[in-house]
Design a protein around this motif. Structure first.
Motif, PDB file in Angstrom:
ATOM      1  N   ASN A  32      69.431  32.133 -63.751  1.00  0.00           N
ATOM      2  CA  ASN A  32      67.993  32.365 -63.915  1.00  0.00           C
ATOM      3  C   ASN A  32      67.548  32.129 -65.349  1.00  0.00           C
ATOM      4  OD1 ASN A  32      67.405  32.922 -61.257  1.00  0.00           O
ATOM      5  ND2 ASN A  32      67.759  35.118 -61.472  1.00  0.00           N
ATOM      6  N   LYS A  33      68.367  32.539 -66.318  1.00  0.00           N
ATOM      7  CA  LYS A  33      68.023  32.292 -67.718  1.00  0.00           C
ATOM      8  C   LYS A  33      67.991  30.799 -68.009  1.00  0.00           C
ATOM      9  CE  LYS A  33      69.756  36.627 -69.648  1.00  0.00           C
ATOM     10  NZ  LYS A  33      70.757  37.234 -70.533  1.00  0.00           N
ATOM     11  N   ASP A  36      64.848  29.309 -66.518  1.00  0.00           N
ATOM     12  CA  ASP A  36      63.673  29.629 -67.328  1.00  0.00           C
ATOM     13  C   ASP A  36      63.601  28.713 -68.549  1.00  0.00           C
ATOM     14  OD1 ASP A  36      62.900  31.600 -65.580  1.00  0.00           O
ATOM     15  OD2 ASP A  36      63.793  33.243 -66.757  1.00  0.00           O
ATOM     16  N   GLY A  37      64.743  28.502 -69.187  1.00  0.00           N
ATOM     17  CA  GLY A  37      64.777  27.602 -70.337  1.00  0.00           C
ATOM     18  C   GLY A  37      64.419  26.179 -69.945  1.00  0.00           C
ATOM     19  N   ASP A  39      62.556  25.299 -67.419  1.00  0.00           N
ATOM     20  CA  ASP A  39      61.131  25.289 -67.099  1.00  0.00           C
ATOM     21  C   ASP A  39      60.286  25.157 -68.366  1.00  0.00           C
ATOM     22  OD1 ASP A  39      58.948  25.441 -65.311  1.00  0.00           O
ATOM     23  OD2 ASP A  39      58.726  27.586 -65.729  1.00  0.00           O
ATOM     24  N   LYS A  40      60.674  25.867 -69.420  1.00  0.00           N
ATOM     25  CA  LYS A  40      59.946  25.777 -70.690  1.00  0.00           C
ATOM     26  C   LYS A  40      60.069  24.382 -71.285  1.00  0.00           C
ATOM     27  CE  LYS A  40      60.456  30.659 -71.824  1.00  0.00           C
ATOM     28  NZ  LYS A  40      61.120  31.637 -72.686  1.00  0.00           N
TER      29      LYS A  40
END
Length: 73
Positions: A32-33, A36-37, A39-40
């Motif tokens: 998940n981390k 998220d990275g 996605d950014k």
């Protein structure tokens, strides 16, 4: 998850299953981390590409006008 509940879970379910659950939770948190990275980074890439396209279109629209001025002069 406190130590007492972990020991009780191991006693009730068994060591391999508990270890598998702990590893699965760890992997999912890391995944998940990373997502998220990613996605950014994709959002930043999208902004950069939009800026590039706008800049390209602006320079492309100025080029014919500049050519007309050179021909007239």
């Amino acid at each position: 998850m406190d130590l007492q509940s972990l020991v009780q879970l191991i006693g009730n379910v068994g060591f391999p299953i508990v270890l598998s659950l702990i590893l699965l939770q760890t992997i999912l948190v890391k995944f998940n981390k990373q997502m998220d990275g990613l996605d950014k980074r994709l959002a930043q890439l999208d902004k950069t590409m939009n800026l590039f396209v706008r800049t390209f279109h602006q320079s492309a629209s100025k080029t014919p006008k500049q050519l007309e001025k050179k021909d007239d002069g």
